[in-house]
Structures are given as structure tokens and as C-alpha cells.
Design a protein around this motif. Structure first.
Motif, PDB file in Angstrom:
ATOM      1  N   LEU A 406       0.846  -1.189   0.000  1.00 40.75           N
ATOM      2  CA  LEU A 406       0.000   0.000   0.000  1.00 40.75           C
ATOM      3  C   LEU A 406       0.879   1.236   0.000  1.00 40.75           C
ATOM      4  O   LEU A 406       1.851   1.311   0.749  1.00 40.75           O
ATOM      5  CB  LEU A 406      -0.908  -0.004   1.227  1.00 40.75           C
ATOM      6  CG  LEU A 406      -2.019  -1.050   1.156  1.00 40.75           C
ATOM      7  CD1 LEU A 406      -2.074  -1.889   2.407  1.00 40.75           C
ATOM      8  CD2 LEU A 406      -3.356  -0.388   0.897  1.00 40.75           C
ATOM      9  N   ALA A 432      -1.125 -14.825   2.396  1.00 40.08           N
ATOM     10  CA  ALA A 432      -1.242 -13.449   1.934  1.00 40.08           C
ATOM     11  C   ALA A 432      -0.676 -12.529   2.989  1.00 40.08           C
ATOM     12  O   ALA A 432      -0.810 -12.778   4.182  1.00 40.08           O
ATOM     13  CB  ALA A 432      -2.701 -13.093   1.663  1.00 40.08           C
ATOM     14  N   SER A 433      -0.041 -11.470   2.542  1.00 39.36           N
ATOM     15  CA  SER A 433       0.463 -10.514   3.506  1.00 39.36           C
ATOM     16  C   SER A 433       0.385  -9.116   2.905  1.00 39.36           C
ATOM     17  O   SER A 433       0.214  -8.948   1.711  1.00 39.36           O
ATOM     18  CB  SER A 433       1.905 -10.834   3.888  1.00 39.36           C
ATOM     19  OG  SER A 433       2.735 -10.512   2.805  1.00 39.36           O
ATOM     20  N   THR A 434       0.505  -8.150   3.769  1.00 42.04           N
ATOM     21  CA  THR A 434       0.425  -6.766   3.351  1.00 42.04           C
ATOM     22  C   THR A 434       1.636  -6.038   3.892  1.00 42.04           C
ATOM     23  O   THR A 434       2.037  -6.269   5.023  1.00 42.04           O
ATOM     24  CB  THR A 434      -0.833  -6.132   3.959  1.00 42.04           C
ATOM     25  OG1 THR A 434      -1.946  -6.799   3.412  1.00 42.04           O
ATOM     26  CG2 THR A 434      -0.928  -4.674   3.628  1.00 42.04           C
ATOM     27  N   ARG A 436       4.105  -2.177   3.483  1.00 43.39           N
ATOM     28  CA  ARG A 436       4.288  -0.908   2.816  1.00 43.39           C
ATOM     29  C   ARG A 436       5.789  -0.669   2.724  1.00 43.39           C
ATOM     30  O   ARG A 436       6.584  -1.443   3.247  1.00 43.39           O
ATOM     31  CB  ARG A 436       3.611   0.205   3.588  1.00 43.39           C
ATOM     32  CG  ARG A 436       4.247   0.464   4.929  1.00 43.39           C
ATOM     33  CD  ARG A 436       3.749   1.795   5.399  1.00 43.39           C
ATOM     34  NE  ARG A 436       4.269   2.127   6.699  1.00 43.39           N
ATOM     35  CZ  ARG A 436       4.091   3.326   7.230  1.00 43.39           C
ATOM     36  NH1 ARG A 436       3.435   4.250   6.589  1.00 43.39           N
ATOM     37  NH2 ARG A 436       4.582   3.584   8.410  1.00 43.39           N
TER      38      ARG A 436
END
Lengths: 492, 265, 392
Positions: A406, A432-434, A436
């Protein structure tokens, strides 16, 4: 120079506007070619379908195929399950056939309108004999028709057929009749039905038994006209033991209206065949307020029909106002392999709902999914995937990895993986991972003398590395450049 | 020493995994009271050899035989081999969440005891039985309450392997790269455990590619494996020579050009 | 109208005719609705809506004595109220046994629940108060309609340990509904043991709201039932709270277990640790849909979700869909899902230690379940069959 570094250097928030600025940069392919075009009137009806077929002098079976599809489409409703929002599309306000005016497909490139050659030159896809790319054969599609195909004769020596879809209909109708609609049936979905009714042109590839295609094949799609929909159709067949690497590129001019692009791609791999299909999609994405841009509703599917067959999809999706696209594999053959590698970058008001379907039918079939989503601006980027283990998929395996990055706090990243298993001896793993771009990482790079924008670009590129590694060499460089381009701009 | 009974006899053993031949004719005889070391590069077939002896289902014996105390064990399930006294100390012991270490140790110990015609141990007598063996590997009793190997450090996992060896009292213990990933202290504890358990009636097969384990446990025989075969056998001095000169000279002397498996065909 | 629609309509008419409560707008979701795409409602329609009735508690003679500091409630004689079980501590003064407003959630469990009568309990715990509460809800007769409504208001630093045990009788419909509001520092530890007869249907829902600094932990075990649908919904209304969700379904026969969870963070720095597991055997079907929403306000969220299915039969199947919806950029969110049979390497390890295949398989199945069962709060810890063999 101050002796003490600022103590809070690590904590200082990266002005996320800086990063956002980086991803906003002008579209380079937004020019319009001024050329005389033959267009039919706006709107869609049975007459229009017949007219398209007549213009292309198609055999009866193809007209029947189109009419069946059209009737099917009339009974269907536009899908609404994707995480997308857009005003209703007026299907009667679209031109379904447009072609640059020229008599016939030219026998030689010398006869092609120089404006068209110039257009492809500007897009970086020179077609003329002197300048053309040395190891890639290109089929250039302009609005609804194929302009030229390079290296055709050389490929023919190996028995490889690479030509526009229209030519294939004329010259190899039996192959078209056998395989058209065999992977994506006309009733598959709303946009596939629409495409099946009105498709204009596209590419056809046939690799005969045992042949390894001697060069990469590529189709370059260019939308030029402002009110024309583009409905191309691609069909690739690899017979037993054959293999091919195919690349697809797309651009369109900047208009403040939306253009509809609803393509269908079908891949068929027989025993031991291998098809690698790579896309760098850079349709016009609309402006920073979401005005204009391409609506990209595409159905791409391959069937691994034969034992040990292999289909690999690699996509780099950077353009389009809306992307609705799930390149899929039906893994019917025993020990067949399906792969999906994707980078989707959305910015401004772009919306992407993309992913894949891996349908495991055959025993010991294997699939790998690697999806990297980058969301910036006010965009929405969704991964939507299906992994299905059928009752007979004994010993089948899937591994999926979906990562989101993001940039800024107004972009959305969604992950919707559907997993269905009916076979205890099959294994499905999804992660799944997020993340920045962390300040620490940026600071580290900057403290080693790397400029801010270059640091961001390096990190995004690193984030996408697993996917770029799958691209053919020529495309990997292009994709990296494209992302860097999207990230280029002044540091605030 | 050569008068002591043969415990393990491997004759022209060939084995493959997924249609690829990994062992191409291994010969090895292990007698009671002996300690053997099998050395070799990664990929030489050492670990495969240990898994084949323990009966891993992914490997297929395509030729030759493994005889344990005179009996061909090809047809035996892994659990039957274990109960008979074959022990494999894993290079990478798996983590099994939710399965209590203590219960696992008790169940496997009793399975072996039953095969030895010994009395099964109930929960209480088992904990007593366990106590002294815990000290041997200097393992904190709190590990017993945890899930099997879950969240254990590399050293803790290896100590848990030696603890199992102490409980199962194997006839032939094969320790696959037991020294890898251990710090000096853990290595010492593991080596002391192995030395303590080695006796005149059992035998130990150490699989390793470093000398450092052999500084602490002295083998009578050192074998060098490459390309799925034992190319050379010697005493402890061979291990030192390997440490000094690497592996290439063994290949050269055996008439095999290093790193080129085609030559073998 | 199709026959399926008619069947649904007449089932609802039957329920209304017998229980008379409003809910005129109550409908059953069509199967194409995303939330119900994978879930077969047939077991619900097979219950006789006119025959369902509230009923009193089964005999509690065989139950263990409550511990000295525990309040234990059971069903009253009419099945429409709670009463203290023998040997229980009295309820705290501020507990209210009636008058709970129906929940506001829109899901089918809540709407069904709101359309029938049931025993109610509202309990407010004052600041720093502590309570251990057991609810043993075991209807005595078949075709029971059990719709308990529980509402807990925990003031600052209040602590509640809640153990809810439902054992349904044959052809029953159980519609438990739990609401809780947790103020700063409040701590709710909940264990649910939901065991159903093979013809029974469970539609459970909950709505939990957490203030920053509060902590909520739920461990729920589902076993049996023809259909067990659970819709736990959790809101961290200003972030900053701790949430721990543990679910286990043990399925066999033709059971359908469906967990649709929703966790939303409306403020920064919230934490979620979620683990959903199911052991799927026979011809059963396990469904998981776990949504985690992290809007822009929820910077600093740390959320982890894991769905693990052990699929043990050729006739059973699994549909799982972990969902992440993220807008905030400074967050750590991950999810994972696995569907597989017992791992070959784990089986080999156990067998190489002399444990035969059936015993090793059983050990692994148990280990799979214990990862959740071990999290049951102390009051519910004794409810699972393997309490002696727990690993921490």
C-alpha cells in the motif's frame, strides 16, 4: 554539516504524498493517429453481428458461432460480484467495428499506410524489415484489424502458424472450427459472450507436434478510435511436445470517455506441450480524477489437456481504468502444471479486480500462484482467485502467495481467495500478507546515497521480483521500465 | 572385534526417489560395538541411505538388500523397524503442533518395550524412567509439556532426538547430520549422549560432512560417499585427511571426475 | 415460484404460525447470495417448524458440581428462562434475567433468533468486578427450540469467564445470540462447546464491541449437527484492543459446519489473532469465510488469520475463503489457508518411533484439535475428551 544526525530520522514519517507523487506521471502513449477509418454505426444487434461477419467474409460456421453467442449474451446479465464500481455501460453507444481504410491486408509491409508504421514505431514496436525486433515475431493489431505480422515465412518453415485471426479463418478454418470456443465456451460469462458475438481480430498461433517455436511471438494491441470497443480474440494451440512463448502488449490514446475492451484468449496445450503467455498491459488508465480510460473486461483461459502439459501466465497490469481479468488454467492432464505470476499496479482512481483460477482435474497436477498488488492514490486493487481440487485430483498441489503493497492511506488492497477441495490427497496452501515501503528501509537506502525516488522504485521492483523473473528477457526490462516510469516524477 | 555379530548388512543397495536413482550400489557392514561415520558432500546420497534404512515411503529399493540382524527389512513398515531397534535421528525433525512431547515419548517407548517383551510403563513409572535420560541430554522438563518439536531451537530439537534414542535403546542408531546447526555446547551435549549410549551390543552410524562431530565421537570406520556409492573406507585418519584435502581427491582416486555424474553411467 | 422457494416460504410460515412473533420480513437467503453460496439450508428446512418448542433442562444429576466460585445457569422448566443450577453461587445483584433488546445484526441467525421466544440474560459487571459463569443448556426433549439471548456489559477492568455448553437433543433448532460490550481494560474469556444431534441445526451469532485496552478471547468447538452456522461479528470500535478467536469443527457423517466471521477495526493499533480449524471426514462439508476489515482509521493494526482444514475423506469437501480488506497503509495483516490430509513427513516421523499408522493418525488428528482445545478457558477445559493429553 551537523555533527549529530537528527535523532528522529528513523521515526520521521515519509511524507506519503511524496511517494504518491512518484506514482503519478503522464501517460506516454496517449497520442491519436490521424487516419481515415472505416467504421460501422454505433449499436449492437443481430444485423451488426451479421455485418461484421460479412465484412470479414467469414464461413458459415463462424457466423453461426457469432449468432449463438449474441443470443446467449442477450439473455445474460452483467456480472456484479467484483469489487468494482462504474456507471452502467451503454452497449448501444459503442462502435463494434472500426478499421483503418485500406483495400485488403497488404501483401508486403511497403504497402501498409506509413502512418500506421509510424504509429507502431512511436510505440516502440517497429515493423519494417530494417528496424523490426530481431528475435520476436510481432502481429500488430490496430483497432479492429491486424496490420502486419513479421517473420511469418521464417516461422512457416518450422511449421509454426502465426497470423491474424482473420487470416487463420481464411487459411486454416478447420483448426479454428475445432478449437474456437473449446476453452472459453460462448456462455462462459457476459463479456466472453459479447466477444464471441462481435470479435474483430486478434492472433492465431499453432505449434505443431514436437516443435519448439524458434522465436518469441508477440501481439501488440493498439486502440486508436475513441468510441470503438475492442474485442480481440486470441487462440494458441500447442500440439504434443510443442512449446512457445507468447507476449502481449497494449496501449491506447487518452480520451476523456471510457472505451470497452473485452477480449478472449484461449490456450490449448496437448501432451508435454508448454505455453508461456506474458502480458504487459498499459492501456490508458484515465486521468487523476478517474476520467476516461479503458474498461478492460478480459477472459483468458488455458486448458492443460495433455499429460505433463504446462501453461504459465505472467501479467504486469499497470493500465486501464478498470481491470476485470482472471487468467486461468484448467489442469485436466495428469501431472500438468499451471502457473500465474501477476503484478498489478493501480493508482489514482484505477480499479483492478484480478487474479486467477486453477481448476485441478488431473492427478498430480500442480499450480503456483504469485500475485503482487501495489495500490496507490485512491485506487482499489483486489486479488480474487479460485483454487479448486476436483475429486480425481489425487496428489495435486497448489501454492499461492498474494502480497499487497500500500502506498498512501487512501488506497485499498483486498484479497479474496476462494479455495475448494474435494480430494483429501490434494494439498492447498495460501498465504497473503500486506506491507508498505517502510521508513527504515527507505532511510537505509537513502543513507547509502540512493535518491528517494530511486529507492522507492528499487523497493517496488524488489517487491515484484518474483514475477518479473518469469517474464521473457525483452519484456522483463520493459516491465521494470514501465513500473519505474509510473513511479517517476519529482520528489516533493 | 570382527568376531562380534553383524547388526546391519547393506549389500549392493540401489534406491530411487521419483524415478531418480540416488543410491547406486552401497555396501556396508556394521557389527555390534562399532561406530561408523559416513561422510560426503551434499547430494552424495548420505541422507538417502539413512532414510532408506529407516523405511521412508518416498524411497524405493530397486536392487540389493538391507539386512538387520540377518533379516531383510525391505518389507518392514517404519514402525516395525523402530520396534526392532533401528533408530533414525532426523536431520530436520518435524514440528507437530498439538501433539504433546511427553505423550509421544511414552507411546513410542512403550511400542519398543512391547517388542522387547518388557513391561509397558504407565504415566508415573514412565516419568521416573524419563528423568535420568533427561539429565543425559540436559533437557529442561518443561520441554515435555510442549508440542512435539514445535518452536524448539535447532539445538533443542537435536537434544530431543537424542532423548528419544536414549528411551528407545536402539540396536542400530543412525544419526543424520545431528551436528548441523548446533552450537558448541549443544554439540558437546549431543556427543556425550551418543558416547554414553554406545555399548558393546549396539552400533552407531554417524552421517556428517564435518570433522567436528568426529572430534567428540571417535568412529572406528570412516566411509566416504559420492554419487550414491561408498568410494573409500578407512579409519579415523581418513576423516582428518578429508578435513584437510576436501573431497575431490577421493573422486579422483576412485576414477570419477568430480561433479560429473555422467561418467558413472 | 420454484418449488425450492415455496418450500422455504412454507417453512417460514410454519415457524411464524407456531411462534407468532413479528419478523414478517424474515426471509431465507437465496442460494446465489454470496454469504450462502456454499451452504446448504436443507437441514433447516427438514426441521418441522410447527413441532419445535421451547423445553426445560435435561436432568442435571449427572453433571459435576460447580466449583465454589462459579455461577451456573441452566434452562428453567418452561425453557423460556434461566435458573440457577444446583450448587451454584447466586447471580450478582445487577444481573437482569429479562428485557434484552434483540441484536441489530442483519444475518440470518440474528433474524431467526429475534423471531422466536427464548430465555434471556443481561449481565452488567461493574468496574473491576470478576465473575465466572457457566451456562449448561441441554434441553430435555427432542424437537427443542432453544434461543438463548445473552448480553454482557463489562465496565472498566471487569473480568468475565464464560463457559457456554449447548448439547442439543434430536431435531432441535438452536439459536444462541451473544452480545457483549467491553470497556477499557475489560476482559472477556469465552469458551463455547456446541454439540448437536445429527439432525439438529445451529444458527449462532454474536456481536462483540470492544473499547481500546479491552481483551476478548473466544474459543468455540462445534461437533455433530446437521448444519451449524456461526456468525461471530466483532468490532474494535476505536481500535487498540486485543482479539483472539479460536474455532474448531469436528465433522463426520453429512454434517455441514459454516463459520462466517467478521472482524472490523475502526481505530488504530488493534490486534487480532484468529485460527480456524476443521477436521473434515465422512461426507461432511466445512465452510469458512473470514473477513477482516482494516479501514483508513485503523493504522497500526496487527491482524493474523489462519484457516486450516484437515480433509480426511474422498466424499467430504471444503470451501474456505479468508478475506482481507485493507485501506490503511501502516499495518501488518496476513492470512493463510491450508487444506490437506495428514502430512506424510509427520506420519513418517511418528512411525519411525515405533508408533503404527492407526495410532499415529489418531495422534495427529488429536494434535490438530488440541491446538484449539487447549485454548478453552479453565471452566470449559474439562469438556473435551483429551484433557489429560494436552500439550502447551
Amino acid at each position: 554539516m551537523s555533527a549529530t544526525p537528527p535523532v528522529n530520522a528513523l521515526d520521521a514519517p515519509v511524507a506519503s504524498s511524496n511517494v504518491s507523487d512518484l506514482v503519478s506521471q503522464p501517460y506516454r502513449y496517449g497520442f491519436v493517429t490521424d487516419i481515415e477509418t472505416e467504421k460501422i454505426a454505433k449499436g449492437l444487434s443481430e444485423e451488426v453481428v451479421r455485418l461484421i461477419s460479412a465484412k470479414k467474409k467469414e464461413p458459415q460456421f463462424l457466423l453461426d458461432f457469432r449468432l449463438r453467442a449474441f443470443r446467449q449474451w442477450q439473455r445474460m446479465a452483467e456480472p456484479d460480484w467484483a469489487a468494482l464500481g462504474y456507471p452502467p455501460i451503454d452497449y448501444q453507444d459503442i462502435v463494434y467495428y472500426a478499421a483503418p481504410k485500406q483495400e485488403q491486408k497488404k501483401a508486403s509491409l511497403d504497402e501498409v499506410d506509413p502512418k500506421l508504421l509510424e504509429t507502431f514505431d512511436k510505440l516502440g514496436i517497429p515493423l519494417s524489415e530494417q528496424k523490426r525486433l530481431s528475435n520476436v515475431a510481432v502481429d500488430a493489431v490496430f483497432d479492429s484489424v491486424s496490420i502486419a505480422t513479421t517473420y511469418k515465412e521464417q516461422l512457416a518453415e518450422h511449421g509454426v502458424i502465426f497470423c491474424s485471426f482473420s487470416e487463420a479463418v481464411e487459411e486454416h478454418p478447420e483448426l479454428i472450427e475445432r478449437y474456437l470456443g473449446s476453452v472459453v465456451p460462448i456462455a462462459d460469462n457476459y463479456f466472453a459472450a459479447l466477444n464471441s458475438a462481435v470479435f474483430s481480430d486478434g492472433s492465431f498461433v499453432f505449434i505443431p507436434k514436437g516443435v519448439t517455436c524458434p522465436m518469441d511471438l508477440s501481439t501488440y494491441f493498439r486502440i486508436n478510435s475513441g468510441d470503438t470497443g475492442q474485442f480481440e480474440r486470441t487462440l494458441i494451440v500447442a500440439e504434443e511436445g510443442a512449446s512457445v512463448s507468447y507476449l502481449e502488449g497494449c496501449t491506447a490514446p487518452m480520451f476523456d470517455t471510457n472505451q470497452l475492451h473485452a477480449a478472449v484468449v484461449e490456450l490449448v496445450a496437448l501432451d508435454d506441450a508448454s505455453i508461456k503467455y506474458s502480458t504487459v498491459q498499459n492501456w490508458y488508465a484515465g486521468d487523476e480524477n478517474g476520467k476516461g480510460g479503458i474498461y478492460n473486461f478480459v477472459t483468458k483461459r488455458g486448458i492443460c489437456k495433455g499429460a505433463r502439459s504446462h501453461i504459465s501466465w505472467t501479467q504486469v497490469e499497470t493500465g486501464s481504468a478498470i481491470t476485470w481479468k482472471y487468467p486461468s488454467c484448467v489442469l485436466a492432464g495428469a501431472d500438468s502444471v499451471g502457473e500465474f505470476y501477476s503484478v498489478a499496479l493501480t493508482n489514482n482512481c484505477q480499479q483492478a479486480d484480478t487474479g486467477t483460477k486453477m481448476v485441478h482435474v488431473g492427478p498430480r497436477s500442480r499450480s503456483t500462484i504469485v500475485s503482487k498488488g501495489i495500490s496507490a492514490g485512491r485506487s482499489a486493487n483486489s486479488y480474487r482467485g479460485l483454487v479448486q481440487m476436483g475429486a480425481k485430483a489425487i496428489g495435486a498441489r497448489n501454492y499461492s502467495q498474494c502480497d499487497s503493497m500500500l502506498i498512501g492511506d487512501q488506497a485499498a488492497a483486498n484479497t479474496y481467495p476462494y479455495i475448494r477441495s474435494q480430494q483429501p490427497q490434494a494439498t492447498v496452501e495460501h498465504e497473503a500478507s500486506t506491507c508498505r515501503i517502510s521508513e527504515d528501509q527507505l532511510f537505509y537506502l537513502q543513507s547509502r546515497g540512493i535518491a528517494f525516488e530511486e529507492a522507492v522504485s528499487m523497493m517496488v521492483s524488489g517487491f515484484c521480483r518474483d514475477v518479473f523473473n518469469q517474464l521473457p528477457l525483452e519484456f522483463a526490462a520493459e516491465a521494470d521500465k514501465l513500473l519505474a516510469l509510473k513511479l517517476e516524477g519529482s520528489v516533493g | 572385534m570382527s568376531e562380534s555379530p553383524v547388526l546391519l548388512e547393506i549389500t549392493d543397495l540401489r534406491a530411487s526417489v521419483a524415478d531418480q536413482e540416488i543410491l547406486c550400489g552401497v555396501n556396508l557392514t556394521v557389527r555390534a560395538g562399532e561406530i561408523h561415520a559416513v561422510m560426503g558432500r551434499n547430494g552424495s546420497g548420505k541422507s538417502t541411505l539413512s532414510k532408506v534404512i529407516a523405511g521412508h515411503p518416498s524411497y524405493t529399493i530397486t536392487g540389493g538388500s538391507v539386512r538387520f540382524r540377518g533379516q531383510d527389512i525391505d518389507e518392514l513398515a517404519p514402525e516395525e523397524r523402530s520396534r526392532a531397534g533401528v533408530f533414525l535421528g532426523f536431520q530436520y525433525p518435524v514440528e507437530i503442533p498439538g501433539v504433546s512431547n511427553l505423550e509421544f515419548l511414552r507411546v513410542s517407548t512403550n511400542a519398543r518395550r512391547q517388542a522387547q517383551d518388557l513391561e509397558e510403563l504407565d504415566t508415573f513409572s514412565f516419568e521416573e524412567h524419563l528423568q535420568q535420560r533427561l539429565e543425559l541430554v540436559q533437557m529442561d522438563p518443561s520441554f515435555l509439556e510442549r508440542s512435539l518439536n514445535e518452536g524448539f531451537s535447532g539445538g533443542e530439537k537435536k537434544r530431543n532426538e537424542i532423548l528419544q534414542m536414549a528411551l528407545l535403546e536402539p540396536v542400530v542408531a543412525i544419526l543424520d547430520e545431528t551436528d548441523s546447526g548446533l552450537d558448541i555446547d549443544a554439540l558437546r551435549i549431543v556427543a556425550e549422549g551418543v558416547n554414553h549410549l554406545a555399548g558393546p551390543d549396539n552400533a552407531t552410524l554417524l552421517i556428517t560432512h564435518y570433522q567436528r562431530l568426529l572430534d567428540a565421537i571417535t568412529p572406528q570406520f570412516v566411509h566416504v560417499m559420492a554419487h550414491g556409492r561408498i568410494l573409500r573406507t578407512g579409519g579415523p585418519e581418513l576423516a582428518l585427511e578429508l578435513e584437510r584435502r576436501g573431497y575431490d581427491w577421493v573422486d579422483a582416486e576412485a576414477g570419477i571426475s568430480s561433479r560429473s555424474p555422467e561418467v558413472m553411467a | 415460484m420454484s418449488s425450492a422457494v415455496l418450500e422455504r416460504q412454507s417453512w417460514l410460515d410454519g415457524l411464524r404460525a407456531s411462534h407468532g412473533l413479528g419478523a414478517a420480513e424474515l426471509t431465507l437467503p437465496p442460494s446465489r447470495q454470496e454469504d450462502w453460496r456454499f451452504t446448504d439450508l436443507a437441514p433447516l428446512l427438514q426441521l418441522d417448524p410447527r413441532g419445535l418448542k421451547p423445553c426445560g433442562s435435561a436432568s442435571s444429576a449427572a453433571w459435576p458440581e460447580p466449583l465454589a466460585d462459579v455461577v451456573r445457569l441452566q434452562l428453567g422448566a418452561d425453557g423460556l428462562s434461566f435458573c440457577l443450577a444446583p450448587g451454584s453461587q447466586p447471580l450478582p445483584d445487577d444481573a437482569v434475567l429479562t428485557g434484552v433488546e434483540p441484536g441489530q445484526a442483519s444475518g440470518l441467525p440474528c433474524r431467526l433468533h429475534a423471531s422466536v421466544p427464548g430465555p434471556q440474560l443481561q449481565l452488567a459487571l461493574a468496574a473491576n468486578a470478576r465473575l465466572r459463569l457457566e451456562l449448561w443448556l441441554q434441553p430435555e426433549a427432542a424437537q427443542a427450540l432453544l434461543a438463548p439471548r445473552l448480553r454482557f456489559l463489562l465496565a472498566d477492568n471487569a473480568e468475565l469467564e464464560l463457559a457456554l455448553r449447548i448439547s442439543s437433543s434430536a431435531s432441535s433448532l438452536c439459536l444462541p445470540w451473544i452480545e457483549a460490550e467491553l470497556a477499557t481494560g475489560a476482559n472477556l474469556v469465552e469458551g463455547q462447546w456446541l454439540q448437536g444431534d445429527e439432525g439438529a441445526v445451529l444458527m449462532a451469532g454474536s456481536s462483540i464491541r470492544q473499547q481500546p485496552g479491552s481483551s476478548y478471547s473466544r474459543t468455540a468447538v462445534v461437533q455433530g449437527w446437521a448444519l451449524a452456522r456461526q456468525e461471530p461479528q466483532l468490532l474494535q470500535s476505536a481500535g487498540g484492543a486485543e482479539t483472539c478467536l479460536r474455532d474448531l469443527a469436528v465433522l463426520n457423517g453429512t454434517a455441514i459446519a459454516d463459520l462466517h466471521s467478521l472482524v472490523r477495526f475502526d481505530g488504530p493499533d488493534g490486534r487480532l489473532d484468529q485460527l480456524q480449524k476443521a477436521l473434515v471426514d465422512g461426507r461432511s462439508h466445512s465452510i469458512f469465510n473470514g473477513t477482516v476489515q482494516v479501514p483508513r482509521a485503523a493504522q497500526g493494526t496487527d491482524a493474523a488469520q489462519l484457516s486450516r482444514h484437515l480433509l480426511l475423506s474422498e466424499q467430504a469437501w471444503v470451501d474456505t475463503k479468508p478475506e482481507l480488506e485493507i485501506v490503511a497503509d501502516d499495518v501488518r495483516c496476513s492470512h493463510g489457508a491450508t487444506v490437506s490430509s495428514l502430512a506424510d513427513e509427520e506420519l513418517f516421523y511418528l512411525r519411525s518411533r515405533g508408533i503404527d499408522r492407526p495410532a499415529a493418525t489418531e495422534l495427529l488428528r488429536r494434535g490438530f484439535c488440541l491446538e484449539v482445545l487447549n485454548q478453552l478457558p479453565p471452566l470449559a477445559a474439562g469438556w473435551h475428551p483429551w484433557q489429560g493429553s494436552s500439550a502447551r
